[in-house]
Design a protein around this motif. Structure first.
Motif, PDB file in Angstrom:
ATOM      1  N   GLN A 172       0.816  -1.217   0.000  1.00 55.39           N
ATOM      2  CA  GLN A 172       0.000   0.000   0.000  1.00 55.39           C
ATOM      3  C   GLN A 172       0.852   1.271   0.000  1.00 55.39           C
ATOM      4  O   GLN A 172       0.471   2.291   0.580  1.00 55.39           O
ATOM      5  CB  GLN A 172      -0.961   0.017   1.204  1.00 55.39           C
ATOM      6  CG  GLN A 172      -1.947  -1.145   1.230  1.00 55.39           C
ATOM      7  CD  GLN A 172      -3.002  -1.032   0.136  1.00 55.39           C
ATOM      8  OE1 GLN A 172      -3.839  -0.138   0.159  1.00 55.39           O
ATOM      9  NE2 GLN A 172      -2.971  -1.934  -0.831  1.00 55.39           N
ATOM     10  N   GLU A 173       2.017   1.211  -0.670  1.00 59.78           N
ATOM     11  CA  GLU A 173       2.841   2.408  -0.784  1.00 59.78           C
ATOM     12  C   GLU A 173       2.195   3.370  -1.778  1.00 59.78           C
ATOM     13  O   GLU A 173       1.820   2.986  -2.888  1.00 59.78           O
ATOM     14  CB  GLU A 173       4.257   2.041  -1.220  1.00 59.78           C
ATOM     15  CG  GLU A 173       5.023   1.261  -0.161  1.00 59.78           C
ATOM     16  CD  GLU A 173       6.491   1.095  -0.489  1.00 59.78           C
ATOM     17  OE1 GLU A 173       6.942   1.645  -1.516  1.00 59.78           O
ATOM     18  OE2 GLU A 173       7.187   0.423   0.287  1.00 59.78           O
ATOM     19  N   GLU A 174       2.093   4.625  -1.384  1.00 57.89           N
ATOM     20  CA  GLU A 174       1.296   5.599  -2.140  1.00 57.89           C
ATOM     21  C   GLU A 174       1.743   5.740  -3.590  1.00 57.89           C
ATOM     22  O   GLU A 174       0.914   5.719  -4.508  1.00 57.89           O
ATOM     23  CB  GLU A 174       1.359   6.960  -1.441  1.00 57.89           C
ATOM     24  CG  GLU A 174       0.476   8.008  -2.098  1.00 57.89           C
ATOM     25  CD  GLU A 174       0.489   9.334  -1.334  1.00 57.89           C
ATOM     26  OE1 GLU A 174      -0.113  10.304  -1.828  1.00 57.89           O
ATOM     27  OE2 GLU A 174       1.103   9.391  -0.246  1.00 57.89           O
ATOM     28  N   ASN A 175       3.050   5.895  -3.825  1.00 52.98           N
ATOM     29  CA  ASN A 175       3.533   6.094  -5.192  1.00 52.98           C
ATOM     30  C   ASN A 175       3.245   4.886  -6.069  1.00 52.98           C
ATOM     31  O   ASN A 175       2.847   5.019  -7.233  1.00 52.98           O
ATOM     32  CB  ASN A 175       5.035   6.390  -5.186  1.00 52.98           C
ATOM     33  CG  ASN A 175       5.347   7.757  -4.607  1.00 52.98           C
ATOM     34  OD1 ASN A 175       4.479   8.615  -4.535  1.00 52.98           O
ATOM     35  ND2 ASN A 175       6.583   7.951  -4.184  1.00 52.98           N
ATOM     36  N   SER A 234      -0.781  12.020 -12.696  1.00 54.69           N
ATOM     37  CA  SER A 234      -1.545  10.794 -12.935  1.00 54.69           C
ATOM     38  C   SER A 234      -2.488  10.939 -14.126  1.00 54.69           C
ATOM     39  O   SER A 234      -2.608  10.038 -14.961  1.00 54.69           O
ATOM     40  CB  SER A 234      -2.339  10.420 -11.681  1.00 54.69           C
ATOM     41  OG  SER A 234      -1.475  10.093 -10.618  1.00 54.69           O
ATOM     42  N   LEU A 285       0.845   2.686  -5.642  1.00 51.62           N
ATOM     43  CA  LEU A 285      -0.602   2.619  -5.876  1.00 51.62           C
ATOM     44  C   LEU A 285      -1.019   3.617  -6.949  1.00 51.62           C
ATOM     45  O   LEU A 285      -1.882   3.312  -7.791  1.00 51.62           O
ATOM     46  CB  LEU A 285      -1.348   2.901  -4.573  1.00 51.62           C
ATOM     47  CG  LEU A 285      -1.290   1.808  -3.508  1.00 51.62           C
ATOM     48  CD1 LEU A 285      -1.960   2.281  -2.232  1.00 51.62           C
ATOM     49  CD2 LEU A 285      -1.951   0.521  -4.005  1.00 51.62           C
ATOM     50  N   ASP A 286      -0.424   4.808  -6.947  1.00 54.00           N
ATOM     51  CA  ASP A 286      -0.732   5.800  -7.986  1.00 54.00           C
ATOM     52  C   ASP A 286      -0.395   5.244  -9.364  1.00 54.00           C
ATOM     53  O   ASP A 286      -1.194   5.358 -10.311  1.00 54.00           O
ATOM     54  CB  ASP A 286       0.058   7.092  -7.745  1.00 54.00           C
ATOM     55  CG  ASP A 286      -0.503   7.920  -6.605  1.00 54.00           C
ATOM     56  OD1 ASP A 286      -1.656   7.655  -6.196  1.00 54.00           O
ATOM     57  OD2 ASP A 286       0.200   8.826  -6.120  1.00 54.00           O
TER      58      ASP A 286
END
Length: 283
Positions: free
Chosen positions: A142-145, A190, A147-148
């Motif tokens: 679930q690391e933000e980058n 994104s 996931l993006d």
């Protein structure tokens, strides 16, 4: 005279030391055949891995042994140990008739997300682990980058593979160019990256490569060129030229001494239907 240096602390100037959020690892001796591997974030063993395992078996030596990193987990109603790092070592030990127990280091990572995060931490700066594996583990963690990047790909119709296809055959929309996609998301946000990747996905490229991404990024981000065509017309041109454009770009790049991605972009642009230019009449 032997030169020995004691371990000494470095200066903490400008640093903010992080206090560990979990307990320190513990060491145990276990039967390697009782260990498990979670293939949600770890690769399966291929031929290269099998060769490595055979080499470890034939040259097994405790002075070269690095204890696998493990974590306790629940599986089918019982507690097991998952190998987060060191599955080749564990398999080699399990295969060696002279080895019955091995030392392992057990870290505090009780669920798949924290185990995947541990895998990322153990392997980010280590050779032999591919960017695809790191990306997959980072998504599970679930690391933000990560996931993006994954969300951009999903919405654009691009499928990031976990590893190279065993058959060598890609399906339309497949990609292993995760580093190029990360760079694209970083440069274009994104939304911008999703539009660019969508153009490539709709062209049914198999696979979408870093070369394709750089060429499409150039055409769709250039302030002059991007105004001369609609994205769907670029998609059509890419699809029409799929079997010939890259070979032509390779020759053109060498002749003109330009990057191959730029040559590919020029070839695509020439084939793309242009918007009609509305001329103003001056009274």
């Amino acid at each position: 005279m032997q030169l020995l240096n004691p371990i000494t602390a470095v200066s903490l100037a400008g640093l903010a030391p992080h206090q560990p959020g979990t307990g320190e690892p513990i060491c145990e001796r276990v039967d390697p055949t009782t260990l498990f591997v979670d293939h949600e974030y770890q690769r399966t063993i291929g031929e290269k891995g099998r060769r490595q395992i055979r080499q470890i078996i034939e040259n097994f030596c405790w002075t070269k042994f690095k204890p696998p990193i493990c974590a306790y987990a629940e599986h089918e109603g019982r507690t097991i140990l998952k190998v987060l790092d060191g599955q080749h070592t564990a398999i080699a030990a399990a295969s060696n008739p002279h080895i019955s127990l091995i030392p392992v280091m057990i870290v505090d990572a009780p669920d798949t997300q924290s185990q995947a995060a541990a895998f990322v931490g153990q392997n980010t700066q280590r050779l032999g682990v591919t960017p695809l594996q790191i990306h997959q583990a980072a998504v599970l963690a679930q690391e933000e980058n990560a996931l993006d990047v994954q969300n951009v790909c999903n919405r654009a119709g691009v499928r990031v593979l976990h590893c190279l296809p065993g058959s060598g055959r890609y399906k339309p929309g497949d990609t292993i160019a995760i580093a190029a996609i990360r760079g694209l998301v970083s440069r274009r946000t994104s939304m911008g990256a999703r539009v660019i990747l969508g153009v490539l996905a709709k062209a049914h490229l198999a696979p979408i490569t870093a070369l394709h991404i750089k060429a499409a990024d150039y055409l769709m981000s250039d302030k002059d060129l991007s105004l001369k065509f609609d994205p769907e017309d670029l998609t059509k041109a890419i699809g029409d030229l799929y079997l010939t454009a890259e070979d032509e770009a390779r020759v053109q790049a060498k002749t003109m001494r330009i990057p191959e991605w730029r040559a590919l972009a020029m070839i695509w642009f020439r084939k793309t239907k242009k918007k009609r230019q509305v001329m103003r009449l001056v009274a």
